[in-house]
Design a protein around this motif. Structure first.
Motif, PDB file in Angstrom:
ATOM      1  N   ASP A 475       0.825  -1.217   0.000  1.00  0.00           N
ATOM      2  CA  ASP A 475       0.000   0.000   0.000  1.00  0.00           C
ATOM      3  C   ASP A 475       0.852   1.257   0.000  1.00  0.00           C
ATOM      4  O   ASP A 475       0.378   2.349   0.267  1.00  0.00           O
ATOM      5  N   HIS A 476       2.165   1.116  -0.317  1.00  0.00           N
ATOM      6  CA  HIS A 476       3.138   2.213  -0.426  1.00  0.00           C
ATOM      7  C   HIS A 476       3.581   2.756   0.929  1.00  0.00           C
ATOM      8  O   HIS A 476       4.292   3.765   0.987  1.00  0.00           O
ATOM      9  N   TYR A 477       3.180   2.110   2.035  1.00  0.00           N
ATOM     10  CA  TYR A 477       3.596   2.540   3.370  1.00  0.00           C
ATOM     11  C   TYR A 477       4.131   1.324   4.129  1.00  0.00           C
ATOM     12  O   TYR A 477       3.621   0.209   3.976  1.00  0.00           O
ATOM     13  N   VAL A 478       5.156   1.559   4.942  1.00  0.00           N
ATOM     14  CA  VAL A 478       5.590   0.531   5.900  1.00  0.00           C
ATOM     15  C   VAL A 478       5.091   0.986   7.268  1.00  0.00           C
ATOM     16  O   VAL A 478       5.584   1.964   7.843  1.00  0.00           O
ATOM     17  N   ASN A 479       4.063   0.266   7.767  1.00  0.00           N
ATOM     18  CA  ASN A 479       3.411   0.677   9.013  1.00  0.00           C
ATOM     19  C   ASN A 479       2.909  -0.558   9.762  1.00  0.00           C
ATOM     20  O   ASN A 479       3.309  -1.696   9.482  1.00  0.00           O
ATOM     21  N   GLY A 480       1.996  -0.309  10.725  1.00  0.00           N
ATOM     22  CA  GLY A 480       1.491  -1.395  11.550  1.00  0.00           C
ATOM     23  C   GLY A 480       0.739  -2.446  10.771  1.00  0.00           C
ATOM     24  O   GLY A 480       0.698  -3.618  11.167  1.00  0.00           O
ATOM     25  N   LEU A 481       0.127  -2.087   9.662  1.00  0.00           N
ATOM     26  CA  LEU A 481      -0.592  -3.072   8.857  1.00  0.00           C
ATOM     27  C   LEU A 481       0.366  -4.137   8.313  1.00  0.00           C
ATOM     28  O   LEU A 481       0.005  -5.315   8.224  1.00  0.00           O
ATOM     29  N   ASP A 508      12.859 -10.860   8.754  1.00  0.00           N
ATOM     30  CA  ASP A 508      11.961  -9.959   8.041  1.00  0.00           C
ATOM     31  C   ASP A 508      11.416  -8.867   8.969  1.00  0.00           C
ATOM     32  O   ASP A 508      11.166  -7.739   8.536  1.00  0.00           O
ATOM     33  N   PHE A 509      11.235  -9.217  10.251  1.00  0.00           N
ATOM     34  CA  PHE A 509      10.815  -8.193  11.205  1.00  0.00           C
ATOM     35  C   PHE A 509      11.884  -7.105  11.338  1.00  0.00           C
ATOM     36  O   PHE A 509      11.562  -5.916  11.435  1.00  0.00           O
ATOM     37  N   LEU A 510      13.148  -7.503  11.336  1.00  0.00           N
ATOM     38  CA  LEU A 510      14.227  -6.512  11.455  1.00  0.00           C
ATOM     39  C   LEU A 510      14.217  -5.555  10.257  1.00  0.00           C
ATOM     40  O   LEU A 510      14.459  -4.352  10.406  1.00  0.00           O
ATOM     41  N   VAL A 511      13.946  -6.094   9.065  1.00  0.00           N
ATOM     42  CA  VAL A 511      13.851  -5.229   7.880  1.00  0.00           C
ATOM     43  C   VAL A 511      12.671  -4.279   8.045  1.00  0.00           C
ATOM     44  O   VAL A 511      12.757  -3.074   7.779  1.00  0.00           O
ATOM     45  N   TRP A 512      11.530  -4.828   8.476  1.00  0.00           N
ATOM     46  CA  TRP A 512      10.342  -3.983   8.701  1.00  0.00           C
ATOM     47  C   TRP A 512      10.648  -2.883   9.708  1.00  0.00           C
ATOM     48  O   TRP A 512      10.258  -1.724   9.520  1.00  0.00           O
ATOM     49  N   GLN A 513      11.389  -3.213  10.753  1.00  0.00           N
ATOM     50  CA  GLN A 513      11.698  -2.227  11.791  1.00  0.00           C
ATOM     51  C   GLN A 513      12.557  -1.088  11.241  1.00  0.00           C
ATOM     52  O   GLN A 513      12.352   0.077  11.569  1.00  0.00           O
ATOM     53  N   ARG A 514      13.521  -1.415  10.370  1.00  0.00           N
ATOM     54  CA  ARG A 514      14.385  -0.386   9.770  1.00  0.00           C
ATOM     55  C   ARG A 514      13.602   0.513   8.816  1.00  0.00           C
ATOM     56  O   ARG A 514      13.890   1.695   8.680  1.00  0.00           O
ATOM     57  N   GLN A 515      12.615  -0.054   8.123  1.00  0.00           N
ATOM     58  CA  GLN A 515      11.907   0.713   7.096  1.00  0.00           C
ATOM     59  C   GLN A 515      10.617   1.326   7.600  1.00  0.00           C
ATOM     60  O   GLN A 515       9.933   2.032   6.838  1.00  0.00           O
ATOM     61  N   PHE A 516      10.296   1.061   8.859  1.00  0.00           N
ATOM     62  CA  PHE A 516       9.036   1.564   9.384  1.00  0.00           C
ATOM     63  C   PHE A 516       8.934   3.086   9.229  1.00  0.00           C
ATOM     64  O   PHE A 516       9.877   3.826   9.508  1.00  0.00           O
ATOM     65  N   GLY A 517       7.773   3.549   8.769  1.00  0.00           N
ATOM     66  CA  GLY A 517       7.534   4.982   8.582  1.00  0.00           C
ATOM     67  C   GLY A 517       7.896   5.485   7.193  1.00  0.00           C
ATOM     68  O   GLY A 517       7.570   6.627   6.845  1.00  0.00           O
ATOM     69  N   GLN A 518       8.569   4.667   6.363  1.00  0.00           N
ATOM     70  CA  GLN A 518       8.925   5.087   5.009  1.00  0.00           C
ATOM     71  C   GLN A 518       7.757   4.836   4.065  1.00  0.00           C
ATOM     72  O   GLN A 518       6.888   4.003   4.320  1.00  0.00           O
ATOM     73  N   SER A 519       7.791   5.573   2.962  1.00  0.00           N
ATOM     74  CA  SER A 519       6.736   5.447   1.977  1.00  0.00           C
ATOM     75  C   SER A 519       7.335   5.499   0.581  1.00  0.00           C
ATOM     76  O   SER A 519       8.361   6.157   0.357  1.00  0.00           O
TER      77      SER A 519
END
Length: 558
Positions: A475-481, A508-519
């Motif tokens: 959805d073009h966002y890295v967020n809680g979803l 994969d969680f570590l990657v998500w954590q680094r990219q969280f908030g990016q779009s």
């Protein structure tokens, strides 16, 4: 893209383009005017005389200012007919430079009109190197007759164009054989021809490139015909070597009341022999009869221009015994060439070299069809002066401008000399907006009479969203979803596989954590205020266990 690889492509494309020109063009122009005395009806002399092949080859071999090249334009006087005498020069030059195909040199067609009384003098003609110049047009004009305001022979005007250039590089060669001898009537007949020539060249408009060549049959710059050629107007003539005064024998100036000689032997062109034979005029080397005057456009150093220091009477370096001696009393050429000059004609050829206009080549490296939003994408541009010359001064400097429009940055102005290898520049794509983008790169040159003055490069590319590996739901966002999706996929499938290892796991969680908030969307559309949520207690315990398994190393020997 690495420029080294791109440069290879540039050089290849530039080489292919330049080679197509090299196979035809022969660099800067060597122009010669020569009264060859090949129109003697009493002696049935209608073709080139003995020794002419030696002279023509020696002119091509002569090194002047670093330049040695075959004749490009040969303006002849005293031709009985172009089909006979003119063709004989074509044959000699093709024997030297194109013995198999025999097409390198061609001739003009028109046999200039002449009065019956002056028939033995012959008319002007032209031979030219088809690999370096094109003959665009030839015309004859002038009041021909025996009256006091008539000229003995028509003037021939040739419109020529350097190969590889457009009409803006055209120049005109006026070829004349003026009335000989002294006296008021003969002076008036020469003036009539000068007036006819200037009326014609003035009518071509301002800024023309014209050469006034031929056998002028005058001994001083004070002659009315000569002064009329030098008078103001569109076609005003100038002497490239600026040597006014008396050209018969040596000049004298008064110093403290006593006449002192001024050595002008180097301008003498007639006659190479003291005692003429077979219809040749004798008298030895003592007069400047033969000229290449030019309009001022040839003397400004821009575009097609005279190369300073190249104008000279061939075979005459000012060392011959002055005056009325044979040319071989000097050292202006080898003994064999000097001997050939004495049999080939009763005049010396006048030779001058002219620089070519700049010739532009531009190339743009490949533009990627897709780029990423916000990325920096530079595209290499090569601009080169590919004028096919032997020396740097053989062509004008290339002045050019890069202009950009649309989704491109990077306009500039620069210059390039011939033989310099070209200049490398860069333009930058605007990747700030998603979707199809376009623009135009335009390369233009303002150099005088430049060849290929304009290159247009249309550019189009698509700006794609950024790719974020942890955008599991795309959805073009890295967020809680995305975290929720990862939780559901953990250990079950590879739907939340950010590190491409084939599993949805702790990495994969570590990657998500680094990219969280990016779009992947532009900044104004993206939500940059989110904070990283914590996983639930149960999930955290599972995650830590997974990471422990990931980090555990096997113990050898157990």
């Amino acid at each position: 893209m690495l420029f080294g690889n791109l440069h290879t492509r540039y050089c290849a494309s530039a080489f292919i383009f330049a080679f197509s020109l090299c196979s035809t063009a022969q660099g800067q122009l060597r122009i010669v005017t020569y009264n060859t005395a090949t129109a003697n009806t009493m002696l049935d002399i209608y073709t080139a005389r003995a020794g002419m092949d030696v002279v023509l080859e020696a002119i091509g071999d002569e090194l002047v200012g670093g330049i040695a090249k075959p004749i490009d334009v040969l303006l002849l006087q005293e031709q009985q007919s172009m089909a006979l005498s003119g063709q004989s020069f074509v044959d000699l030059l093709n024997d030297l430079y194109d013995p198999i195909n025999r097409t390198m040199y061609q001739r003009s067609v028109i046999n200039g009109a002449k009065s019956f009384a002056d028939n033995s003098g012959g008319a002007p003609g032209l031979v030219y190197n088809t690999q370096s110049v094109e003959l665009i047009q030839e015309i004859q004009f002038g009041p021909v007759g025996t009256g006091e305001v008539q000229q003995p022979r028509a003037t021939l005007r040739y419109q020529l164009r350097p190969v590889g250039y457009g009409a803006s590089a055209d120049f005109y060669a006026y070829n004349s054989h003026y009335k000989s001898d002294t006296g008021t009537t003969n002076n008036n007949r020469r003036l009539a021809e000068g007036q006819s020539i200037r009326s014609n060249s003035d009518g071509l408009g301002d800024g023309i490139h014209a050469i006034y060549a031929g056998d002028y049959n005058i001994q001083t710059s004070s002659g009315t015909m000569y002064q009329h050629l030098l008078s103001s107007g569109n076609g005003q003539a100038f002497d490239p070597i600026n040597t006014p005064g008396s050209w018969s024998s040596n000049q004298f100036i008064t110093i403290q009341g006593f006449p002192e000689p001024v050595d002008i032997r180097h301008v003498h062109t007639q006659s190479p022999v003291n005692s003429g034979s077979l219809g040749l005029t004798g008298g030895g080397v003592d007069d400047r009869f033969d000229f290449q005057l030019t309009t001022g456009e040839f003397l400004d150093g821009e575009g097609l221009s005279y190369i300073s220091g190249s104008y000279h009477a061939f075979g005459n370096n000012g060392t011959h015994t002055c005056c009325n001696s044979n040319i071989n009393t000097g050292t202006g050429a080898t003994p064999a060439v000097l001997a050939a000059l004495m049999t080939a004609s009763d005049h010396l050829p006048v030779v001058a070299d002219y620089q070519l206009p700049a010739l532009m080549f531009a190339d743009l490296a490949s533009v990627p069809s897709n780029v990423t939003l916000g990325s920096t994408v530079n595209i290499d541009v090569l601009v080169e002066n590919i004028a096919n010359v032997l020396t740097v001064n053989g062509a004008d400097e290339l002045d050019y401008t890069l202009s950009v429009s649309g989704s491109i940055f990077g306009g500039l102005s620069d210059f390039d000399f011939a033989l310099g290898g070209g200049n490398a520049h860069q333009i930058t794509l605007d990747t700030s907006m998603l979707g199809l983008q376009s623009g135009m790169l335009t390369v233009t040159s303002t150099s005088q009479s430049v060849g290929n003055p304009l290159f247009n490069f249309p550019i189009s590319f698509t700006v794609d969203p950024m790719f974020l590996e942890a955008d599991f739901n795309q959805d073009h966002y890295v967020n809680g979803l995305d975290l929720a999706q990862w939780q559901g996929d953990y250990g079950l499938n590879d739907e939340s596989d950010a590190d491409s290892d084939g599993d949805s796991d702790g990495r994969d969680f570590l990657v998500w954590q680094r990219q969280f908030g990016q779009s992947t969307l532009p900044p104004l559309m993206a939500n940059s205020t989110a904070t990283v949520p914590e996983p639930t207690g149960l999930l955290l315990a599972t995650l830590l266990g997974g990471l422990t398994l990931v980090c555990r190393r096997p113990i050898l020997g157990t």
